[in-house]
Design a protein around this motif. Structure first.
Motif, PDB file in Angstrom:
ATOM      1  N   ALA A 216       0.829  -1.200   0.000  1.00  0.00           N
ATOM      2  CA  ALA A 216       0.000   0.000   0.000  1.00  0.00           C
ATOM      3  C   ALA A 216       0.871   1.260   0.000  1.00  0.00           C
ATOM      4  CB  ALA A 216      -0.923   0.005   1.217  1.00  0.00           C
ATOM      5  N   ASN A 217       0.385   2.295  -0.666  1.00  0.00           N
ATOM      6  CA  ASN A 217       1.077   3.578  -0.632  1.00  0.00           C
ATOM      7  C   ASN A 217       0.989   4.161   0.779  1.00  0.00           C
ATOM      8  OD1 ASN A 217       1.750   3.546  -3.389  1.00  0.00           O
ATOM      9  ND2 ASN A 217      -0.259   4.356  -3.944  1.00  0.00           N
ATOM     10  N   PHE A 218       2.090   4.753   1.205  1.00  0.00           N
ATOM     11  CA  PHE A 218       2.139   5.274   2.572  1.00  0.00           C
ATOM     12  C   PHE A 218       1.180   6.444   2.744  1.00  0.00           C
ATOM     13  CE2 PHE A 218       3.580   8.239   5.771  1.00  0.00           C
ATOM     14  CZ  PHE A 218       3.778   7.413   6.864  1.00  0.00           C
ATOM     15  N   SER A 219       0.475   6.406   3.830  1.00  0.00           N
ATOM     16  CA  SER A 219      -0.271   7.568   4.322  1.00  0.00           C
ATOM     17  C   SER A 219      -0.213   7.504   5.834  1.00  0.00           C
ATOM     18  CB  SER A 219      -1.729   7.560   3.841  1.00  0.00           C
ATOM     19  OG  SER A 219      -2.476   6.564   4.520  1.00  0.00           O
ATOM     20  N   LEU A 220      -0.280   8.642   6.476  1.00  0.00           N
ATOM     21  CA  LEU A 220      -0.178   8.663   7.929  1.00  0.00           C
ATOM     22  C   LEU A 220      -1.352   7.921   8.556  1.00  0.00           C
ATOM     23  CD1 LEU A 220       1.422   9.630  10.348  1.00  0.00           C
ATOM     24  CD2 LEU A 220       0.120  11.782  10.276  1.00  0.00           C
ATOM     25  N   ALA A 221      -2.538   8.056   7.967  1.00  0.00           N
ATOM     26  CA  ALA A 221      -3.710   7.370   8.501  1.00  0.00           C
ATOM     27  C   ALA A 221      -3.534   5.859   8.442  1.00  0.00           C
ATOM     28  CB  ALA A 221      -4.958   7.797   7.736  1.00  0.00           C
ATOM     29  N   ALA A 223      -0.655   4.200   8.275  1.00  0.00           N
ATOM     30  CA  ALA A 223       0.419   3.817   9.187  1.00  0.00           C
ATOM     31  C   ALA A 223      -0.077   3.755  10.628  1.00  0.00           C
ATOM     32  CB  ALA A 223       1.578   4.804   9.066  1.00  0.00           C
ATOM     33  N   LYS A 224      -0.903   4.728  11.014  1.00  0.00           N
ATOM     34  CA  LYS A 224      -1.437   4.734  12.375  1.00  0.00           C
ATOM     35  C   LYS A 224      -2.362   3.551  12.609  1.00  0.00           C
ATOM     36  CE  LYS A 224      -1.075   9.686  13.436  1.00  0.00           C
ATOM     37  NZ  LYS A 224      -1.835  10.923  13.754  1.00  0.00           N
ATOM     38  N   ARG A 225      -3.160   3.185  11.608  1.00  0.00           N
ATOM     39  CA  ARG A 225      -4.041   2.020  11.765  1.00  0.00           C
ATOM     40  C   ARG A 225      -3.225   0.750  11.940  1.00  0.00           C
ATOM     41  NH1 ARG A 225      -7.042   4.409   7.542  1.00  0.00           N
ATOM     42  NH2 ARG A 225      -6.308   2.837   6.056  1.00  0.00           N
ATOM     43  N   GLY A 226      -2.135   0.646  11.185  1.00  0.00           N
ATOM     44  CA  GLY A 226      -1.277  -0.524  11.329  1.00  0.00           C
ATOM     45  C   GLY A 226      -0.639  -0.620  12.691  1.00  0.00           C
ATOM     46  N   VAL A 227      -0.111   0.496  13.189  1.00  0.00           N
ATOM     47  CA  VAL A 227       0.484   0.525  14.527  1.00  0.00           C
ATOM     48  C   VAL A 227      -0.556   0.163  15.572  1.00  0.00           C
ATOM     49  CG1 VAL A 227       1.489   2.033  16.290  1.00  0.00           C
ATOM     50  CG2 VAL A 227       2.311   2.158  13.926  1.00  0.00           C
ATOM     51  N   ALA A 228      -1.779   0.703  15.421  1.00  0.00           N
ATOM     52  CA  ALA A 228      -2.841   0.397  16.383  1.00  0.00           C
ATOM     53  C   ALA A 228      -3.183  -1.085  16.371  1.00  0.00           C
ATOM     54  CB  ALA A 228      -4.084   1.230  16.055  1.00  0.00           C
ATOM     55  N   ALA A 229      -3.172  -1.705  15.184  1.00  0.00           N
ATOM     56  CA  ALA A 229      -3.455  -3.136  15.090  1.00  0.00           C
ATOM     57  C   ALA A 229      -2.393  -3.954  15.814  1.00  0.00           C
ATOM     58  CB  ALA A 229      -3.544  -3.560  13.624  1.00  0.00           C
ATOM     59  N   VAL A 230      -1.130  -3.563  15.656  1.00  0.00           N
ATOM     60  CA  VAL A 230      -0.049  -4.277  16.338  1.00  0.00           C
ATOM     61  C   VAL A 230      -0.175  -4.092  17.852  1.00  0.00           C
ATOM     62  CG1 VAL A 230       2.456  -4.435  16.625  1.00  0.00           C
ATOM     63  CG2 VAL A 230       1.487  -4.111  14.342  1.00  0.00           C
ATOM     64  N   ARG A 231      -0.498  -2.896  18.294  1.00  0.00           N
ATOM     65  CA  ARG A 231      -0.655  -2.655  19.725  1.00  0.00           C
ATOM     66  C   ARG A 231      -1.784  -3.507  20.311  1.00  0.00           C
ATOM     67  NH1 ARG A 231       2.592   1.492  21.194  1.00  0.00           N
ATOM     68  NH2 ARG A 231       2.857   3.238  19.742  1.00  0.00           N
ATOM     69  N   ARG A 232      -2.867  -3.664  19.560  1.00  0.00           N
ATOM     70  CA  ARG A 232      -3.987  -4.466  20.053  1.00  0.00           C
ATOM     71  C   ARG A 232      -3.599  -5.932  20.209  1.00  0.00           C
ATOM     72  NH1 ARG A 232      -7.023  -1.539  16.272  1.00  0.00           N
ATOM     73  NH2 ARG A 232      -7.022  -3.329  14.845  1.00  0.00           N
ATOM     74  N   ASN A 233      -2.790  -6.412  19.288  1.00  0.00           N
ATOM     75  CA  ASN A 233      -2.523  -7.847  19.220  1.00  0.00           C
ATOM     76  C   ASN A 233      -1.310  -8.293  20.024  1.00  0.00           C
ATOM     77  OD1 ASN A 233      -4.710  -8.347  17.506  1.00  0.00           O
ATOM     78  ND2 ASN A 233      -3.512  -7.835  15.680  1.00  0.00           N
ATOM     79  N   ASN A 301      10.762   1.882   2.493  1.00  0.00           N
ATOM     80  CA  ASN A 301      10.133   1.064   3.534  1.00  0.00           C
ATOM     81  C   ASN A 301       9.427   1.954   4.549  1.00  0.00           C
ATOM     82  OD1 ASN A 301      11.223  -1.817   2.947  1.00  0.00           O
ATOM     83  ND2 ASN A 301      13.053  -0.534   2.873  1.00  0.00           N
ATOM     84  N   ALA A 302       8.645   2.910   4.052  1.00  0.00           N
ATOM     85  CA  ALA A 302       8.069   3.933   4.920  1.00  0.00           C
ATOM     86  C   ALA A 302       7.130   3.350   5.966  1.00  0.00           C
ATOM     87  CB  ALA A 302       7.326   4.970   4.067  1.00  0.00           C
ATOM     88  N   LEU A 303       6.374   2.312   5.624  1.00  0.00           N
ATOM     89  CA  LEU A 303       5.467   1.701   6.598  1.00  0.00           C
ATOM     90  C   LEU A 303       6.252   1.020   7.713  1.00  0.00           C
ATOM     91  CD1 LEU A 303       2.818   0.254   4.116  1.00  0.00           C
ATOM     92  CD2 LEU A 303       2.499   2.169   5.705  1.00  0.00           C
ATOM     93  N   ASP A 304       7.326   0.321   7.332  1.00  0.00           N
ATOM     94  CA  ASP A 304       8.197  -0.293   8.341  1.00  0.00           C
ATOM     95  C   ASP A 304       8.868   0.767   9.212  1.00  0.00           C
ATOM     96  OD1 ASP A 304       7.661  -2.905   7.782  1.00  0.00           O
ATOM     97  OD2 ASP A 304       9.668  -3.419   7.067  1.00  0.00           O
ATOM     98  N   TRP A 305       9.298   1.848   8.590  1.00  0.00           N
ATOM     99  CA  TRP A 305       9.994   2.899   9.323  1.00  0.00           C
ATOM    100  C   TRP A 305       9.053   3.546  10.336  1.00  0.00           C
ATOM    101  CZ3 TRP A 305      14.036   4.418  11.449  1.00  0.00           C
ATOM    102  CH2 TRP A 305      14.378   5.747  11.686  1.00  0.00           C
ATOM    103  N   HIS A 306       7.815   3.780   9.950  1.00  0.00           N
ATOM    104  CA  HIS A 306       6.835   4.338  10.885  1.00  0.00           C
ATOM    105  C   HIS A 306       6.567   3.361  12.030  1.00  0.00           C
ATOM    106  CE1 HIS A 306       3.461   7.016  11.988  1.00  0.00           C
ATOM    107  NE2 HIS A 306       2.885   5.894  12.399  1.00  0.00           N
ATOM    108  N   LEU A 307       6.433   2.081  11.702  1.00  0.00           N
ATOM    109  CA  LEU A 307       6.210   1.058  12.722  1.00  0.00           C
ATOM    110  C   LEU A 307       7.371   1.027  13.708  1.00  0.00           C
ATOM    111  CD1 LEU A 307       4.217  -1.367  13.389  1.00  0.00           C
ATOM    112  CD2 LEU A 307       5.842  -2.809  12.139  1.00  0.00           C
ATOM    113  N   TYR A 308       8.590   1.057  13.178  1.00  0.00           N
ATOM    114  CA  TYR A 308       9.779   1.008  14.024  1.00  0.00           C
ATOM    115  C   TYR A 308       9.864   2.239  14.924  1.00  0.00           C
ATOM    116  CZ  TYR A 308      14.639   0.781  15.509  1.00  0.00           C
ATOM    117  OH  TYR A 308      15.774   0.743  16.269  1.00  0.00           O
TER     118      TYR A 308
END
Length: 466
Positions: A216-221, A223-233, A301-308
């Motif tokens: 997926a193309n990077f967007s802040l929204a 990236a935040k949803r992905g981080v939130a999913a990892v935090r939940r799990n 790797n913008a999504l990975d970088w945001h996650l990290y």
């Protein structure tokens, strides 16, 4: 003890740590010659210390977690983490959720049927899961108990890209076509086609392993949803760059003794000392990067970088809550214990060596890619109990999985010698024609036939943020 200086510990703490090392060595020798070591059905730790201050900060009255799910992300020191889970579970006779091969159908999303013995009348509850998978929480929950502790580990995407390129150069088409990692970083779209199998290794690999859409193309929204999913799990996310601090946080989260998270680095690629740091990746031409190319890799790797970045912040918040001084003390003790075990267990001062130089072929690590994967040799003259305990700490992932598999499913395989090589077994997947197409028929270890109505490719398309 020169390294103690970097922690700025006072003379009282230094004296205490010296006392701990001496006490530790004495207790270690007592354990080594303990006859209870010769019980093969439940291996013992190399050392077993009482629950006093030699174990670091008190864990109070908490009970150790034994239901554990570790998402083994790629090229993040995850093999070392899996080894300590293997050791902990083996020593306590816990039950592992194991794949039929060595991964849970990766890179396809995890499904419960990929677990050997799943829903078999011969297998009860599973305790530990940790082999490579593409995470899929609803399917994992079918296998693991409700009180399972979920954790994983991340790494700076640039360092991960260097390791991934070196390891998967001949596997990922995008890497195979590029002259070097710098060449790839300069113009990744020239080489990358998301439709080609195994190109997930070339972009946002951690995001992919967490079951998210890495193309997926990077967007802040997003990236935040992905981080939130990892935090939940996941209850805890470790950082490979701060491995020892991560082990301290992990052992407190799991209510484990400090001994349980002492380890040697496994599955490491060949390295050379440089002026930049103590040990960095070998700077052969295909892996050399400029500062500009490093920036480009983070953008790629913008999504990975945001996650990290998100979990790097969380990690240090956890350290602050734990206490900086307390963390320094436990890290120092952890490293002391590792040094003691290095002197007891390993040849060549504990330096990892090329697989071809390891005389015992059964503990040579699997090789892949541009650089050599290193392993260890044990000291000669160890008694049987010490040799077995040291061996568990350096046993490569593939051989260790086979050993656990053999013990857990003895009727499914031919016997192997201790520490033996990967076992050859028939594939659990049978293919049959169905109106000119293909359907998958899977057979569990005890002969139970499992069918699926959808193809594995269709399953991949159903992965969503959870």
């Amino acid at each position: 003890m020169r390294w103690l200086g970097c922690y700025r510990l006072g003379p009282i703490w230094k004296a205490l740590l010296v006392f701990v090392v001496i006490a530790f060595a004495g207790q270690l020798l007592g354990v080594i010659f303990n006859k209870s070591w010769m019980q093969p059905e439940r291996p013992q730790s190399l050392y077993s210390l009482p629950s006093d201050n030699t174990q670091g900060s008190s864990l109070g009255s908490c009970q150790p977690h034994i239901h554990i799910m570790f998402l083994k992300t790629h090229k993040t020191a995850s093999s070392t983490v899996l080894n300590l889970l293997y050791r902990f579970g083996e020593e306590r006779d816990l039950k592992f959720a194991l794949p039929f091969g060595y991964q849970f159908g990766y890179p396809l999303p995890f499904i419960a049927q990929r677990v050997k013995g799943y829903k078999s009348p011969h297998v009860g509850e599973f305790d530990i899961m940790g082999n490579h998978m593409r995470f899929n929480k609803p399917e994992v929950e079918k296998v693991m108990p409700p009180d399972t502790f979920y954790f994983s580990i991340l790494r700076d995407p640039v360092a991960l890209a260097e390791s991934s390129y070196a390891y998967y150069k001949n596997v990922a088409p995008a890497f195979r076509r590029a002259k070097g990692l710098g060449d790839f970083a300069d113009n990744p779209y020239k080489y990358y086609d998301p439709r080609l199998r195994n190109n997930h290794y070339a972009r946002n690999l951690m995001w992919f392993d967490f079951g998210l859409d890495h193309t997926a193309n990077f967007s802040l929204a997003l990236a935040k949803r992905g981080v939130a999913a990892v935090r939940r799990n996941f209850k805890l996310i470790l950082l490979s760059e701060y491995f020892d601090q991560s082990m301290v946080l992990l052992r407190h989260a799991l209510c484990w003794p400090l001994d349980a998270v002492v380890s040697f680095s496994l599955n490491a690629r060949q390295q050379v000392p440089t002026g930049r740091s103590a040990w960095v990746g070998k700077l052969i031409a295909p892996l050399a990067l400029t500062d500009k190319q490093r920036v480009k890799l983070r953008e790629w790797n913008a999504l990975d970088w945001h996650l990290y970045q998100a979990f790097n912040l969380t990690f240090w918040q956890e350290v602050e809550r734990f206490g900086r001084s307390r963390m320094e003390t436990e890290v120092a003790l952890l490293r002391t214990k590792r040094e003691v075990l290095t002197r007891i267990c390993l040849r060549d001062g504990g330096r990892p060596i090329e697989a071809g130089r390891i005389r015992d072929k059964t503990i040579r690590p699997f090789q892949s890619g541009l650089v050599k994967i290193l392993g260890y040799e044990l000291q000669s003259g160890l008694n049987n109990a010490t040799w077995e305990a040291c061996l568990r700490m350096i046993r490569p992932e593939i051989q260790y999985k086979d050993l656990l598999d053999l013990r857990q499913f003895p009727r499914a395989q031919q016997p192997s010698f201790a520490g033996g090589p990967p076992l050859k077994r028939e594939s659990s997947i049978l293919r049959a024609d169905d109106h000119g197409g293909k359907r998958l028929v899977e057979k569990d270890w005890d002969g139970t036939i499992m069918f699926r109505n959808q193809s594995l490719e269709q399953a991949d398309s159903k992965v969503r943020l959870r």
